[in-house]
Write an enzyme that holds these catalytic residues in place. Structure first.
Site, PDB file in Angstrom:
ATOM      1  N   LEU A   4       0.811  -1.213   0.000  1.00  0.00           N
ATOM      2  CA  LEU A   4       0.000   0.000   0.000  1.00  0.00           C
ATOM      3  C   LEU A   4       0.845   1.263   0.000  1.00  0.00           C
ATOM      4  O   LEU A   4       0.426   2.291  -0.518  1.00  0.00           O
ATOM      5  CB  LEU A   4      -0.933   0.004   1.219  1.00  0.00           C
ATOM      6  N   GLY A   5       2.012   1.204   0.603  1.00  0.00           N
ATOM      7  CA  GLY A   5       2.834   2.408   0.650  1.00  0.00           C
ATOM      8  C   GLY A   5       3.979   2.250   1.635  1.00  0.00           C
ATOM      9  O   GLY A   5       4.114   1.230   2.314  1.00  0.00           O
ATOM     10  N   MET A   9       8.507   5.230   9.133  1.00  0.00           N
ATOM     11  CA  MET A   9       8.710   4.160  10.107  1.00  0.00           C
ATOM     12  C   MET A   9       8.738   2.779   9.485  1.00  0.00           C
ATOM     13  O   MET A   9       9.371   1.872  10.021  1.00  0.00           O
ATOM     14  CB  MET A   9       7.605   4.203  11.159  1.00  0.00           C
ATOM     15  N   GLY A  10       8.048   2.592   8.362  1.00  0.00           N
ATOM     16  CA  GLY A  10       7.995   1.248   7.800  1.00  0.00           C
ATOM     17  C   GLY A  10       7.204   1.187   6.511  1.00  0.00           C
ATOM     18  O   GLY A  10       6.818   2.210   5.942  1.00  0.00           O
ATOM     19  N   VAL A  12       3.803  -0.484   4.511  1.00  0.00           N
ATOM     20  CA  VAL A  12       2.449  -0.949   4.788  1.00  0.00           C
ATOM     21  C   VAL A  12       1.973  -1.837   3.649  1.00  0.00           C
ATOM     22  O   VAL A  12       2.058  -1.466   2.474  1.00  0.00           O
ATOM     23  CB  VAL A  12       1.479   0.240   4.969  1.00  0.00           C
ATOM     24  N   LYS A  26       1.619  -3.053   8.895  1.00  0.00           N
ATOM     25  CA  LYS A  26       2.753  -2.128   8.906  1.00  0.00           C
ATOM     26  C   LYS A  26       3.964  -2.827   9.504  1.00  0.00           C
ATOM     27  O   LYS A  26       3.940  -3.253  10.664  1.00  0.00           O
ATOM     28  CB  LYS A  26       2.414  -0.885   9.720  1.00  0.00           C
ATOM     29  N   ASP A 120       0.891  13.907  13.751  1.00  0.00           N
ATOM     30  CA  ASP A 120       1.144  14.002  12.309  1.00  0.00           C
ATOM     31  C   ASP A 120      -0.171  13.972  11.541  1.00  0.00           C
ATOM     32  O   ASP A 120      -0.303  13.266  10.539  1.00  0.00           O
ATOM     33  CB  ASP A 120       2.060  12.865  11.861  1.00  0.00           C
TER      34      ASP A 120
END
Length: 264
Positions: A4-5, A9-10, A12, A26, A120
């Site tokens: 997905l993206g 941080m990581g 997904v 994630k 965020d």
């Protein structure tokens, strides 16, 4: 099933549970996984995020902060991000803005009631779904603070949505989320980014009159002068505008397109 993206941080991924539920998985980057302090804070944030409920957030399904690659699974919400909606269709009409304002404020109220600060909030962290706006990635960014991962030019948050106190290096508070909330609605209304020479005051004229007062207060430089989420909701529910469909037809089509793969 798919990627997905990828964020700071990581990465997904789209997954499917044994019970055929669609989930977002994630997986934390190795550079963070190697820091034991990060893992401890990540564990605390997972525990806090599990408590967040309500209609406007993504529920935590499962997580593991101790594995070789820490991971977090939340329910998958089919729909485009608000960022993608605005990029493709531009400013939203008043009925959509009012629904966004109510839904996002309700999500933040639930998040803050659990002692979590989003840190965020931005259009790419808001999913536009058939049931209304859904806020994702709440509170997880806090795990990056006060660890060895904090380094020069590493900022928790996104430029353009950071409150003045965050830019000054102060610790964020729930009021910082309210500043970002005001900026999100300004983006959704097409009031920002500002054209050359335009001020915030003149840009706010592009907002529906029902939202000008709330957003102006959310964007106060002094966090003590900003309203909390409950006050925002009390104000907005008094001026609620009834609409059969909160989304314009082109955006509704965009949302339906994201639902199609889930149905298959």
């Amino acid at each position: 099933m798919a990627r997905l993206g990828q964020g700071g941080m990581g990465t997904v991924f789209l997954g499917r549970s044994p019970g055929e539920r669609m989930v977002a998985v994630k997986v934390i980057h190795a550079e963070f996984a190697s820091d034991p302090t990060f893992r401890k804070r990540f564990t605390r944030e997972i525990e806090a995020a599990r408590r967040v409920g309500g209609f406007h957030t993504a529920a935590v399904v499962d997580a593991d902060a101790e594995g070789e690659h820490p991971w977090l699974v939340t329910e998958y919400i089919p729909g485009p991000s608000l960022h993608d909606v605005l990029k493709q269709h531009g400013a939203m009409p008043p009925r959509t803005l009012n629904s966004l304002a109510l839904g996002i404020a309700e999500a933040l109220e639930g998040i803050h009631s659990c002692g979590i600060i989003h840190r965020d909030l931005k259009p790419s962290n808001i999913i536009v779904s058939t049931a209304g706006p859904r806020v994702i990635d709440f509170g997880i960014a806090r795990a990056l603070d006060s660890t060895s991962l904090t380094r020069t030019n590493f900022v928790v948050g996104t430029q353009g949505f950071l409150a003045p106190e965050q830019l000054a290096g102060q610790a964020p508070t729930p009021a910082s989320d309210l500043y970002a909330y005001g900026m999100v609605l300004c983006h959704a209304a097409g009031a920002v980014p500002f054209p050359d020479g335009e001020t915030l005051e003149s840009a706010l004229e592009l907002l529906p009159s029902t939202l000008v007062d709330v957003i102006t207060r959310c964007l106060k430089h002094d966090p003590a002068q900003r309203p909390n989420c409950t006050q925002v909701l009390e104000r907005l529910t008094r001026i609620r505008q009834k609409s059969d469909d909160w989304l314009p037809p082109p955006v509704r089509t965009m949302v339906d397109f994201h639902n199609a793969p889930t149905a298959r």
